[in-house]
Design a protein around this motif. Structure first.
Motif, PDB file in Angstrom:
ATOM      1  N   THR A   1      71.076  45.700  46.191  1.00 46.40           N
ATOM      2  CA  THR A   1      70.876  44.738  45.110  1.00 46.40           C
ATOM      3  C   THR A   1      69.668  45.124  44.271  1.00 46.40           C
ATOM      4  O   THR A   1      69.723  45.125  43.044  1.00 46.40           O
ATOM      5  N   LYS A   2      68.578  45.475  44.935  1.00 44.55           N
ATOM      6  CA  LYS A   2      67.377  45.890  44.207  1.00 44.55           C
ATOM      7  C   LYS A   2      67.662  47.120  43.363  1.00 44.55           C
ATOM      8  O   LYS A   2      67.282  47.180  42.190  1.00 44.55           O
ATOM      9  N   SER A   3      68.347  48.093  43.924  1.00 48.20           N
ATOM     10  CA  SER A   3      68.682  49.312  43.194  1.00 48.20           C
ATOM     11  C   SER A   3      69.559  49.008  41.973  1.00 48.20           C
ATOM     12  O   SER A   3      69.354  49.566  40.893  1.00 48.20           O
ATOM     13  N   MET A   4      70.519  48.107  42.144  1.00 49.18           N
ATOM     14  CA  MET A   4      71.405  47.722  41.049  1.00 49.18           C
ATOM     15  C   MET A   4      70.617  47.095  39.903  1.00 49.18           C
ATOM     16  O   MET A   4      70.936  47.276  38.729  1.00 49.18           O
ATOM     17  N   LEU A   5      69.562  46.358  40.239  1.00 49.57           N
ATOM     18  CA  LEU A   5      68.809  45.602  39.234  1.00 49.57           C
ATOM     19  C   LEU A   5      67.603  46.355  38.672  1.00 49.57           C
ATOM     20  O   LEU A   5      67.004  45.900  37.690  1.00 49.57           O
ATOM     21  N   ASP A   6      67.248  47.488  39.261  1.00 48.65           N
ATOM     22  CA  ASP A   6      66.043  48.211  38.854  1.00 48.65           C
ATOM     23  C   ASP A   6      66.014  48.609  37.379  1.00 48.65           C
ATOM     24  O   ASP A   6      64.947  48.672  36.781  1.00 48.65           O
ATOM     25  N   GLN A   7      67.165  48.882  36.799  1.00 46.25           N
ATOM     26  CA  GLN A   7      67.189  49.344  35.406  1.00 46.25           C
ATOM     27  C   GLN A   7      67.438  48.225  34.400  1.00 46.25           C
ATOM     28  O   GLN A   7      67.540  48.473  33.209  1.00 46.25           O
ATOM     29  N   VAL A   8      67.538  47.002  34.883  1.00 45.98           N
ATOM     30  CA  VAL A   8      67.771  45.867  33.992  1.00 45.98           C
ATOM     31  C   VAL A   8      66.465  45.504  33.298  1.00 45.98           C
ATOM     32  O   VAL A   8      65.421  45.398  33.938  1.00 45.98           O
ATOM     33  N   THR A   9      66.529  45.312  31.993  1.00 49.46           N
ATOM     34  CA  THR A   9      65.331  44.963  31.229  1.00 49.46           C
ATOM     35  C   THR A   9      65.106  43.452  31.250  1.00 49.46           C
ATOM     36  O   THR A   9      66.015  42.681  31.561  1.00 49.46           O
TER      37      THR A   9
END
Length: 176
Positions: free
Chosen positions: A39-47
């Protein structure tokens, strides 16, 4: 934590089935730890701007979804603690809409909400690791329905799986 088997349908309210069925067989603690990283990896690139995205009018923003996941895990973990310890007090339901509207998640930094999810998961993993084997089959009254401790653990995993699928399909696909 011993390897748990999925709960029987008699161990939870029918509406929890939609989440429990999403959880694969295996060591639940390992799945929960891996899930947190995914989940963290999925969200890491979200601004920050993308965190405020709503895929339709009246739908929650991505930030609100993340806050909802954390709030629900807290509630399910609390229920699991009470049931697993043998407490027979009736545990009430909750309004996810009231929790989200009362939280002001959109005013919080996206990074804070992502970090909060990880902290909540660490707390859940700590709780699960200290549960004695006999606790998993204990049942308590959750919103008027007899529910086992293991079912609540599976609801935590399945609820996040469900919302991560929604995030990928309806939020991230639209903002990238």
């Amino acid at each position: 934590m011993a390897m748990l088997r999925k709960p029987e349908s008699t161990e939870y309210a029918s509406y929890f089935g939609q989440y429990i069925k999403l959880v694969p067989e295996g060591y639940l603690a390992d799945l929960l730890a891996e899930q947190s990283e995914q989940t963290k990896s999925m969200l890491d690139q979200v601004t920050e701007e993308q965190g405020s995205f709503r895929y339709a009018p009246g739908k929650w923003s991505l930030k609100e979804v993340l806050g909802h996941i954390a709030d629900t895990e807290r509630i399910m973990s609390y229920r699991l603690l009470r049931v697993g310890r043998g407490d027979q007090t009736m545990l009430p339901g909750f309004s996810e809409e009231a929790f989200v509207s009362g939280a002001a998640f959109d005013q919080q930094p996206l990074k804070y909400l992502i970090d909060e999810l990880a902290v909540v998961r660490l707390s859940t993993l700590s709780l699960l690791s200290g549960m004695p084997d006999e606790a998993w089959m204990r049942k308590g009254n959750v919103n008027g329905i007899e529910t086992s401790a293991r079912a609540l653990a599976y609801v935590i995993a399945g609820h996040e799986l469900h919302h991560c699928r929604v995030i990928k399909e309806r939020y991230l696909s639209a903002v990238r």
